[in-house]
Structure formats: C-alpha cells, structure tokens
Design a protein around this motif. Sequence first.
Motif, short mmCIF file in Angstrom:
data_model
loop_
_atom_site.label_atom_id
_atom_site.label_comp_id
_atom_site.label_asym_id
_atom_site.label_seq_id
_atom_site.Cartn_x
_atom_site.Cartn_y
_atom_site.Cartn_z
N ILE A 1 0.64 -1.25 -0.04
CA ILE A 1 -0.01 0.07 0.02
C ILE A 1 0.91 1.27 -0.14
O ILE A 1 1.96 1.19 0.38
CB ILE A 1 -1.09 -0.23 1.25
N GLY A 2 0.32 2.35 -0.62
CA GLY A 2 1.16 3.55 -0.69
C GLY A 2 0.29 4.48 -1.52
O GLY A 2 -1.00 4.28 -1.79
N HIS A 3 0.67 5.73 -1.64
CA HIS A 3 0.01 6.83 -2.29
C HIS A 3 0.80 7.83 -2.94
O HIS A 3 1.34 8.50 -2.16
CB HIS A 3 -1.10 7.38 -1.55
N PRO A 4 1.36 7.83 -4.41
CA PRO A 4 0.77 6.95 -5.45
C PRO A 4 1.45 5.61 -5.15
O PRO A 4 2.49 5.44 -4.47
CB PRO A 4 1.26 7.59 -6.32
N ILE A 5 0.91 4.67 -5.85
CA ILE A 5 1.70 3.15 -5.68
C ILE A 5 2.00 2.49 -7.01
O ILE A 5 2.76 1.53 -6.96
CB ILE A 5 0.74 2.12 -4.79
N ALA A 6 1.54 3.23 -8.25
CA ALA A 6 1.79 2.62 -9.25
C ALA A 6 3.37 2.19 -9.85
O ALA A 6 3.55 1.21 -10.70
CB ALA A 6 0.99 3.49 -10.63
N HIS A 7 4.24 3.13 -9.26
CA HIS A 7 5.53 3.06 -9.63
C HIS A 7 6.46 1.66 -8.80
O HIS A 7 7.33 1.35 -9.32
CB HIS A 7 6.27 3.95 -9.34
N PRO B 1 -4.05 8.84 2.41
CA PRO B 1 -3.91 8.99 3.71
C PRO B 1 -5.08 8.62 4.60
O PRO B 1 -5.23 8.06 5.60
CB PRO B 1 -3.20 10.05 4.05
N ASP B 2 -6.33 9.20 4.07
CA ASP B 2 -7.41 9.41 4.84
C ASP B 2 -8.10 8.05 5.07
O ASP B 2 -9.30 8.05 5.35
CB ASP B 2 -8.28 10.57 4.38
N GLU B 3 -7.69 7.00 4.04
CA GLU B 3 -8.22 5.77 3.99
C GLU B 3 -7.48 4.68 4.56
O GLU B 3 -7.74 3.47 4.55
CB GLU B 3 -8.53 5.27 2.47
N LEU C 1 5.58 4.96 1.00
CA LEU C 1 5.21 6.30 1.37
C LEU C 1 3.92 6.64 1.00
O LEU C 1 3.49 5.83 -0.22
CB LEU C 1 6.05 7.35 0.53
N PRO C 2 3.02 7.42 1.89
CA PRO C 2 3.52 8.03 2.80
C PRO C 2 3.04 7.54 4.20
O PRO C 2 2.94 8.25 5.18
CB PRO C 2 2.48 9.47 2.71
#
Length: 276
Positions: free
Chosen positions: A7-13, A40-42, A62-63
């Motif tokens: 899990i991350g945001h963004p995560i596509a990379h 982050p809010d999820e 991250l993050p």
Amino acid sequence: MKNAFVIGHPIAHSLSPVLHGFWLKKYGIDGFYKAIDVPPDELNQFTSRLRSGEFVGGNVTLPHKQAIFDLCDEIDPDARAIGAVNTLIMRDEKLVGSNTDHLGFAANLDQMAPGWDEKKGTAIVLGAGGAARAVLVALAVRGFTQIHILNRSAQKARDLANELPGPFSGHALNEFAELAGAIHLLVNTTSIGMHGTSFDNLPLSALPKSALITDIVYTPLITPLLADAQKAGLRIVDGLGMLLHQAVPGFEAWFGTRPEVTSELRDLLIEKLRQS
Ligand code: NDP
C-alpha cells in the motif's frame, strides 16, 4: 489462496508486485500480491479490511510508513528503532508491524561484498532521513565501532546520533574530507544520485583505497557517486539488492517459503527499471 499487498499513495511505480510475483511463480505458491493505492485518509479503513482476514500481510510505503504505527497491535523493536514500518504481518489475529530495510541493506552487502563487516571498522553514512535510520541500525548490529552521520542539515545528523543507541556522531557534509581517511565503508542514503544528481564536493580521493562504497539509491543503478568511486579504483555495490533482500522476510512470513535473491530476479528488475 493467500493474498498480500503493497500500500502507498501513489503506488503505480512500485516494483514490489514484480518481485513477489516472480517468487510466487517460481515456488509454485497459490498466492497473490498486488499494489493497492490507499490515500492517507483511508489508511484506517484499510486496516479494518486487513483484520477481516482478506490478507496475510503486506508492505507499506510512502506516505504511510509512520502513520501505520498507531494502527498496529504490535511493533517489533527494529521498526521502533527505525521509526518506520515497511512490512505488516497478520499473526494470531494481531496486526504486527516490522521493518526489514536494515536486513535488506546488510544482506545486499553480504551477497555482493562478502566480508564487508569483518573489520568492525569505521563508516560514514551520508544522510539522516528515514532510510539512514535503517542503515545505521544495520551497521550497529554488525558491530561497526565508529559511525559518522553526515548531513546537509548538520543538526539533524547530531540529533539522530544522540537519539539512536550506537557509536554514532553527527556532522555536516563538508566535514567529509577530514573524516574520510580512516573509513572502511561509505554509504549514501540521501536522495542525491536519483536521476543522475551528484554531490557538490565529496573528495573521494581522501578515502583509503580499501574502502567499500555503496549507494542505496538505485535509479540510476550506477549513481554518479558510484561511477566516481569506480573511476577512483574503489569497490562499489549498488542499491538494488537492498530492495530485493528487504522483501525476503515478508515473503517468508506470508507464504511460508524463504525466497532466494538470484541474478535472474535482479535482471528482471533492472529490465523493469529500464522500461519505467
Ligand atoms: P528522506 O526524505 O527521509 O531523507 C532524505 C535525505 O537526503 C536527508 O538526509 C536530506 O538532507 C538529504 N538530501 C535531500 N536532498 C539533498 C540535497 N540536495 N543535498 C544534500 N542532501 C540532500 O528520504 P529517505 O531517507 O526515505 O530516502 C532517501 C533515498 O533512499 C531515496 O532516494 C530512496 O529512494 C532511497 N531508498 C532506497 C531503498 C532501497 O531499498 N534501496 C530503501 C529506502 C530508500 P536534509 O535532512 O538536510 O534535508
């Protein structure tokens, strides 16, 4: 089927699905590993999903590496020292947070430069951010007797040296030349090197010829620091292996098989990096 995630945001990379997907196929495991974009809010909501039994665990990038701390039932001591969680494991219905970056860093050097820690000598670590903390824990565990942290913000280096238990001292980057003469290992943990950026003034000629230089930045694989070190006749190890090896303990905990870091896997990741 056992499911895991990053899990991350963004995560596509993220390269983690390629890495774990390679091992799942290689070992014929009935499992799945996928990247999930979690803003982050999820994050809180996602941990409820995790506790429902949908996943055996996963990676955190991250993050969320700090925010996930308060949502775990247990945090292992290394993750606490490093101040970040990169691996989650569902164990006896409890959500356990751990950090495997320090293991990945050391295992990469074990594989690429066997004997690197035999002298238990002196190291310079460039940088005082999140990744530096994992490297510092690894060097303390491997018995280095003196570890100088050099950072653009010298106060941050001094604060980190005071905070972590170990033979650490904090300095400014421009103190490199006067400290370099007695160094066995130089590690770059700053983001300098990414996309070809380089240090303004880092006189590698001040290092002993026996020093080992490693960079945890792996885009490009041979950073300007590593290229300069190579030109100066110093031994180098790139940072891709840290990424590969940090994934081993998580995979083993989720899927029950300890995977191997092979040249085939490394080549696959290098090809993916080339394409991205
Ligand atoms: P942080 O943002 O936590 O820390 C960044 C560090 O770089 C700080 O010490 C910062 O200094 C320094 N820095 C940034 N820009 C400059 C500059 N222009 N001049 C001098 N110093 C600078 O990042 P992380 O520690 O999380 O990550 C650092 C790097 O490590 C990233 O490139 C990341 O991709 C890589 N990494 C690689 C891993 C692997 O598996 N190989 C694992 C984890 C990270 P200051 O404190 O003064 O701002």
